[in-house]
Design a protein around this motif. Structure first.
Motif, PDB file in Angstrom:
ATOM      1  N   TYR A 204      25.629  -7.278  -0.917  1.00  0.00           N
ATOM      2  CA  TYR A 204      26.667  -7.553   0.084  1.00  0.00           C
ATOM      3  C   TYR A 204      27.340  -8.915  -0.137  1.00  0.00           C
ATOM      4  CZ  TYR A 204      24.870  -3.525   2.642  1.00  0.00           C
ATOM      5  OH  TYR A 204      24.488  -2.256   3.008  1.00  0.00           O
ATOM      6  N   LYS A 205      26.737  -9.741  -0.993  1.00  0.00           N
ATOM      7  CA  LYS A 205      27.318 -11.044  -1.359  1.00  0.00           C
ATOM      8  C   LYS A 205      27.658 -11.882  -0.116  1.00  0.00           C
ATOM      9  CE  LYS A 205      29.155  -9.506  -5.816  1.00  0.00           C
ATOM     10  NZ  LYS A 205      28.403  -8.231  -5.832  1.00  0.00           N
ATOM     11  N   LEU A 206      26.696 -11.960   0.792  1.00  0.00           N
ATOM     12  CA  LEU A 206      26.826 -12.799   1.982  1.00  0.00           C
ATOM     13  C   LEU A 206      26.028 -14.075   1.742  1.00  0.00           C
ATOM     14  CD1 LEU A 206      27.941 -12.835   4.951  1.00  0.00           C
ATOM     15  CD2 LEU A 206      25.663 -12.049   5.644  1.00  0.00           C
ATOM     16  N   THR A 248      23.260  -8.490   7.758  1.00  0.00           N
ATOM     17  CA  THR A 248      23.987  -8.758   6.515  1.00  0.00           C
ATOM     18  C   THR A 248      25.227  -7.877   6.408  1.00  0.00           C
ATOM     19  OG1 THR A 248      21.929  -9.388   5.401  1.00  0.00           O
ATOM     20  CG2 THR A 248      23.790  -8.762   4.000  1.00  0.00           C
ATOM     21  N   ARG A 252      29.161  -9.161   6.924  1.00  0.00           N
ATOM     22  CA  ARG A 252      29.965  -9.083   5.705  1.00  0.00           C
ATOM     23  C   ARG A 252      31.214  -8.233   5.899  1.00  0.00           C
ATOM     24  NH1 ARG A 252      33.019  -9.153   2.325  1.00  0.00           N
ATOM     25  NH2 ARG A 252      32.779  -9.073   0.047  1.00  0.00           N
ATOM     26  N   HIS A 253      31.117  -7.139   6.677  1.00  0.00           N
ATOM     27  CA  HIS A 253      32.221  -6.181   6.722  1.00  0.00           C
ATOM     28  C   HIS A 253      32.849  -5.964   8.098  1.00  0.00           C
ATOM     29  CE1 HIS A 253      31.749  -4.971   2.566  1.00  0.00           C
ATOM     30  NE2 HIS A 253      30.455  -4.748   2.752  1.00  0.00           N
ATOM     31  N   ALA A 256      32.814 -10.918  10.746  1.00  0.00           N
ATOM     32  CA  ALA A 256      32.608 -12.009   9.794  1.00  0.00           C
ATOM     33  C   ALA A 256      32.408 -13.365  10.463  1.00  0.00           C
ATOM     34  CB  ALA A 256      33.778 -12.076   8.825  1.00  0.00           C
TER      35      ALA A 256
END
Length: 272
Positions: A204-206, A248, A252-253, A256
């Motif tokens: 998820y690149k958080l 997460t 992330r989506h 934010a």
């Protein structure tokens, strides 16, 4: 399960009786809140499509609709969790006049309305997406489902081979539903997010996600689903993992700007 096999009546209806005694008492669907809308999905073994339990109605689009049902909550939960063949089927009985005239499609007959035979909703739609995706713009998907393990030596004995084939079919349907939902997010058809018990938090690149080492989350995802007591520590670790991956995916989506959490709900247990 044993009583259901040896005595008259279905195993699923005995399961509903257990839910009534230990969890829900005499609560009916009419005692659920109006918002949020709770929907319990089962699968009709007669029509082959979803049967939906909710406060406003029971509904099978082929058979028809029953409005403002007084069905026991225990029955709805039992039907939605009637895992075949061990906890299935759940049998409901109605008078034909209980259904709204003209509310069904091609199966509006007494043969389908007097006695309704249901199994687990996951047989038709394991993620429960059909109910939500046809009506809602924002869809949040939490997937705690099983996983098809590869095997180099599948069994030749026909009952075990049949069991394996059913697992393959279920895995394919589940995968198609998941891909369809994620493609819908990417195409802008709807908003929301997906997270699963086998998700990788790093994907998820958080930047400020809770720390979730993959070797620990993979072990938790591999815990067996069974009708047995689970130690408190294992329950707490599963709850921690579910909390972390939900946080997460949501930050992330979907939301934010939400601040990062201070830690796990059960910090003393961690993830293992």
């Amino acid at each position: 399960m044993v009583l259901g096999l040896l005595l008259p009546g279905s195993i699923g209806n005995r399961l509903a009786g257990a839910y009534r005694r230990h969890l829900f008492a005499e609560t009916t669907l009419q005692e659920l809140p109006k918002r949020p809308r709770f929907i319990f999905n089962a699968t009709s073994l007669q029509s082959g499509v979803l049967w939906r339990f909710s406060r406003p109605y029971l509904w099978d689009w082929r058979v028809g609709e029953v409005r403002k049902p007084k069905t026991a909550l225990a029955t709805a939960v039992a039907a939605s969790s009637a895992f075949p063949p061990f906890l299935s089927p759940v049998v409901l009985r109605f008078r034909p006049g209980d259904f709204v005239a003209g509310s069904g499609d091609d199966l509006e007959s007494d043969a389908y309305r007097r006695r309704v035979v249901l199994t687990d909703g996951g047989v038709y739609d394991n993620l429960g997406l059909e109910t939500a995706c046809k009506r809602l713009r924002t869809v949040l998907i939490s997937d705690g489902g099983g996983h098809l393990h590869a095997t180099a030596r599948p069994r030749g004995f026909w009952p075990l081979q049949l069991y394996r084939m059913l697992d393959v079919i279920d895995n394919q349907v589940r995968s198609l539903r998941k891909r369809q939902a994620i493609d819908g997010y990417r195409a802008g058809l709807r908003t929301g997010t997906y997270w699963g018990i086998r998700s990788h938090a790093a994907d998820y690149k958080l930047s400020d996600a809770l720390e979730c080492p993959e070797e620990q989350t993979k072990r938790l995802a591999g815990l067996k689903t069974r009708l047995a007591a689970m130690p408190d520590r294992e329950q707490e670790r599963l709850l921690n993992w579910g909390y972390a991956i939900c946080d997460t995916a949501m930050r992330r989506h979907v939301v934010a700007a939400t601040p990062a959490p201070g830690g796990f709900p059960y910090p003393q247990s961690g993830l293992g």
